[in-house]
Write a protein that holds these residues in place. Sequence first.
Motif: not given
Ligand code: SF4
Lengths: 243, 412
Positions: B64-76, B110-113, B181-183
């Motif tokens: 349940d991720c608060a971030y939105d990385c484009e390559y990731c299935v779990n993105r917000l 974990s995703a960033v919950e 959201q990452k650097t």
């Molecule tokens: S789980 Fe990790 S890689 Fe995926 S969107 Fe969240 S922070 Fe980004």
Amino acid sequence: MVYLHDGTFNGLLTCVYEHYYLEKANGIYPENRFEMELLEQEVHIATDDVKAKKVYDAIWNKISDEAMKNVYYTFLSNDYKKDCYILKYLELGFKMGYKVDNDHTNKDVINVHKLSSKVSKERHRLLGLLRFQEVGDVLYAPLTPDHDLIELLADHFADRMRNEKFIIHDKKRNKAVVYNKKEWMITDFTYENEIDVSEKERDFQEMWKGYFEHIGIKERKNLVLQRQFVPTRYRKNIVEFNK
Amino acid sequence: MNKNIIEKLQILADAAKYDVSCASSGVNKKNTGKIGSSQASGICHTWASDGRCVSLLKILLSNDCAYDCEYCVNRLSNDVRRASFTPEEVAELTIEFYRRNYIEGLFLSSAVEKNPNHTMEKIVKTLLILRNQYGFSGYIHVKAIPGADKILIHQAGELADRMSVNIELPTEAGLKLLAPQKTMKKLFLPMDQIKQEIGRSKYELARYRHAKSFVPAGQSTQMIVGATKESDMDMINITDQLYKKFSLKRVYFSAYVPVNQGGNLPAISSTTAPMLREHRLYQADWLLRFYKFKANELLDQSNPNFDKDFDPKMMWALRNIKEFPKEINKVSVNELLRIPGIGMISARRILKQRKIRNITFDDLKKMGVVVKRARFFITCGGKYYGEKNLDPENIKNILNPVPPYEQLSLKI
Ligand code: SF4
């Protein structure tokens, strides 16, 4: 002349002893597996623990611990000629000392190294592929290994699962490693009944199967590769490969 | 245990499966608690339908991720089923799977919950239950969530065997594009902390009896191959730097699997090549770590990418053909290792065998040398067994003949 022994490791070592002190042998076999050869005279050698110990010590002292391991692992292998190979290897070892294992081009060394590494590989594979089921207060793992090696699994699990009772059952050879939270032993063992699986056990099996299905990446499906790693003959004892 | 857990397990396994950095172990550890031990050689417990080894229970605490990385299935912004475990649930699952010998340990990510601290706290709590309540002394690998408090990362490090922070994209530009959201700085911070603490615990363990260990199996990271435009040289250079700067144990590469469609991502159809790239990068990584190659020997500005047909060592040998042939019975172990077709095991055997007697060409095969490839680059007792001249193009052609029709079409 071929020497036959009772199938124990000491039996084999006694034959090696007699090879040096009684008469040279052209081969050594466990008597229950020996297939008669027309031109060979067979002699049954009675296992003698004192003689065996002498050979055992000589391997340690005159060759090396590595050679000891190679001999023992080869002894556990399923190959028909394994004990003949061990004899040849030891003959060479008593001449060359520890260097025998460096001679990777000698066929007598290669034969033993090959079998020893087969046993070692199957052991390593089974450390992972063995599956316990909870039956009452015992963890029970049935196996049908190619080689006679369940004893090589015992220390690993006795350390890892020190507070659990477990049984590792070689169904092919009707024997088992039994561990009682203190020590393990090898014993004759048969168990043919259907196992009565508790609800809790069934739940965890189902969860594991579900997990297993989902962990594979669909886009990269490669069942051929999977079969190389988990050959069909092992699968009946592995929960995730059964419906 | 109920349906709910079964379902969560499947969702959170699905969400974790693209992370590849999970080879077990690297440490030998006897059982010092109630249950669990580790083997340095690593144990695979099963192989998934894609042929990959399954060693650890690899799951996310939450997708349940608060971030939105484009390559990731779990993105917000993705529409996927969401689930979160409690620490108690993960601990019980781990122990029950472990008792049945399904797994070698736990790989918990974990995703960033909600936020990094909340997530990291849950991870630490899971480890506390496993280590203290169950007395689990088996292998645990956890993610350090970038942005979490130092103290939380410290606590996790005292309980885990290995920790990792995934770089995912090897350049700042790549991150900006796909993971806004990452650097780099945010990612390097926990890596640096982990490195420092590992060093400190090693120092203290050597001196004080009660010193605590800190991620004894070291730290690792993972990079995605083929989601952005970086060349192999970029990847290898940063890999080399990571080993040097953060004393990483391993850098893992993960061929990009197109799980999302997005303007900044490569088109789904163009993503078959990453698998081969991933393979080549692993080969190169191996050469860096064990064969004493330097990054700039493998690739440079004029050859920024690995070859499709030949492995990195072969390509190096062909580019440096003037260093060959080498005499099998004379050259040092480092030189042996640079000969295509000779690996660690065969090199070691050659060394030992030479002490007994000179090695002949026929012996090589018995010692595990891939003679088909090695023969161009060696002499045995002064005799050369390759082709008449040491011409790289010629060798390439023999090893991997170009089918005649292809040659034709190239000429047109
Ligand atoms: S789980 Fe990790 S890689 Fe995926 S969107 Fe969240 S922070 Fe980004």
